[in-house]
Write an enzyme that holds these catalytic residues in place. Structure first.
Site: not given
Ligand code: NDP
Length: 485
Positions: A153-154, A251, A285, A459
């Site tokens: 959600w960030n 991730e 993160c 990524e």
């Protein structure tokens, strides 16, 4: 309600909005005030099946298009996102509570960069020719098939783009499930991709809780799963994907170290520590939440850090002057405060903050602890809130040993003016993404991801191509075939 942003329907499948009101209700609120932004429904089994069937049906013709045709669509989507950046940023601020000052530059903008990057390299994705005397071999780079993306959600639209752009560039189709707390911007991305010319069914969005993610991962039509989320969810999703021998990108979370040596530019190191802990109210993160400071500069570092952090402008995230917003949810607010209490109980020194903000709502003050020791919960566990731990150290060898003493390995940073030491230190870091004399910059051109419990795969950059395609090897015999009998 001025901030209502009700979408046409909850899901976007096969190029159009789809509703199924039999699903569990899913309400998203503006974290600054608690007002409802939109009310949606989680996917039912029918919706999950519909989305996967659409992605499956679209995959042969999408894969058959040339890379340059696919790339053109992605680049057009990037242009549309840039044109609509403000509108998308306001939506992201309403969904996440992050200051508009941040979302205007870091969210949709990063998504556009990603679509542009993979749009640009799509035409150049090839196999290779291998000469074997008179015989030869070649490789064909093929898409994996139907991919599933599951987001945290960030950074909702950024995460959706970071998964969609490489997946689509390689010729895969995707079903994306945003976090149940931030369902809105991925729907806008789907609309924009359609407007840019993406064939129906290539990119689909369905809403839902963890169980919807689980249903997607378990489906036999799915070839690959890319998750951005916590380590516990990562373990579950990785295990479920293994049953079907599916490709994964994970991730996951972190508890990253930031080492500041006494020869560092102190002002820059303080800036980096602030960025590494208080941007997005600490809900990042890769944050450098364990700030190791060499003892000689510790008092001055703490004084300057405290003075500058006191200047944070805490307020309505939609006000562009605000640079520090609320936590995303009551749960995350409670987690941050519970860790602050643990820090105090365990004997760390509270330098600044430590409370819910007096204005109320889900705001937690930017909090700095010093005299933190390696065994304290605030130094070992991911908090995902604005809580910085400052840990003193004497020598490089000691700092490195303590920095690497964690199950996580997402990121790490070092501040020093000694070039040799900087490279020596990053070589020794057990982390996937490292910074020298800066922190938390994640341009699309640079691979991003973690080692150890923080994840699998990378990524962005060319590295992501290896995680969204596979090689078929073809041996070509040019002479007679010999046999033993
Ligand atoms: P969660 O792990 O709680 O959730 C991540 C996503 O997985 C959500 O969409 C969630 O759905 C879904 N999910 C939950 N359970 C399952 C399941 N069993 N099967 C399939 N899907 C499932 O993470 P948060 O959303 O709370 O995000 C915070 C975490 O994400 C932090 O640990 C942070 O470090 C990490 N993160 C990592 C990043 C990276 O790139 N390394 C970047 C950003 C965040 P729902 O939310 O609807 O329950």
């Amino acid at each position: 309600m001025p901030n209502t942003k009700q979408p046409e329907a909850s899901h976007y499948i096969n190029g159009q909005y789809v509703e199924d009101s039999a699903g569990k209700e899913l309400v998203t609120r503006y974290p600054a005030t608690g007002e409802v932004v939109a009310s949606l429904y989680a996917a039912t089994n029918n919706i999950v099946d519909h989305a996967l069937a659409a992605a499956d049906a679209a995959r042969a013709s999408w894969a058959a298009m040339t890379g340059s045709e696919r790339g053109r669509i992605l680049r057009k989507a990037a242009d549309i996102i840039r044109e609509r950046n403000r509108e998308l940023s306001v939506l992201e601020t309403l969904d996440t509570g992050k200051p508009l000052q941040e979302t205007l530059v870091a969210d949709a903008a990063s998504g556009a960069d990603c679509l542009e990057y993979f749009g640009a390299i799509a035409a150049g994705l090839t196999g290779e020719h291998i000469q074997l005397g008179k015989d030869f071999a070649y490789t064909i780079r093929e898409p994996l098939g139907v991919c599933v993306g599951i987001g945290a959600w960030n950074y909702p639209i950024q995460i959706a783009c970071w998964k969609a752009a490489p997946a689509l560039a390689c010729g895969n189709t995707l079903v994306f499930k945003p976090s149940e707390m931030t369902p809105l911007s991925a729907l806008k991305l789907a609309e924009i991709l359609t407007e840019a010319g993406l064939p129906d069914g290539v990119f689909n969005v369905i809403q839902g809780y963890g169980e919807t993610g689980g249903a997607l991962v378990d489906d036999s039509r799915v070839a690959k799963v890319s998750l951005t989320g916590s380590v516990p969810t990562g373990r579950k999703v990785y295990a479920a994907a293994a049953k079907g021998m599916k490709h994964v990108t994970m991730e996951l979370g972190g508890k990253s170290p930031l080492l500041i040596f006494d020869d560092a530019s102190l002002g820059d190191a303080v800036s980096a520590a602030i960025n590494a802990n208080f941007y997005s109210s600490g809900q990042i993160c890769s944050n450098g939440t364990r700030v190791f400071v060499q003892k000689g500069i510790l008092p001055e570092f703490l004084a300057r850090l405290k003075e500058r952090t006191q200047k944070a402008i805490i307020g309505d995230p939609l006000d562009e002057a605000t640079n520090f917003g609320p936590m995303i949810s009551q749960a995350q607010f409670d987690i941050a405060l519970s860790y602050i209490k643990k820090g105090i109980d365990e004997g760390a020194t509270l330098v600044l903050g430590g409370k819910a903000h007096h204005k109320g709502g889900l705001y937690v003050e930017p909090t700095i602890f010093s005299d933190v020791t390696d065994d304290m919960a605030i130094a070992r566990e991911e908090i995902f809130g604005p809580v910085m731990s400052v840990l003193p150290f004497d020598t490089e060898e000691e700092a490195l040993r303590r920095a690497n003493d964690t199950e996580f390995g997402l990121a790490a940073g070092v501040f020093t003016s000694d070039l040799t030491r900087a490279h020596r230190v990053v070589a020794a870091f057990e982390a996937g993404t490292c910074w020298i004399n800066t922190y938390n910059l994640t341009p699309i051109e640079m691979p991003f991801g973690g080692t150890k419990a923080s994840g699998v795969g990378r990524e962005n950059a060319k590295a992501a191509i290896e995680h969204y395609s596979e090689l078929k090897s073809v041996y070509v015999g040019m002479g007679p075939v010999e046999a033993a009998f």
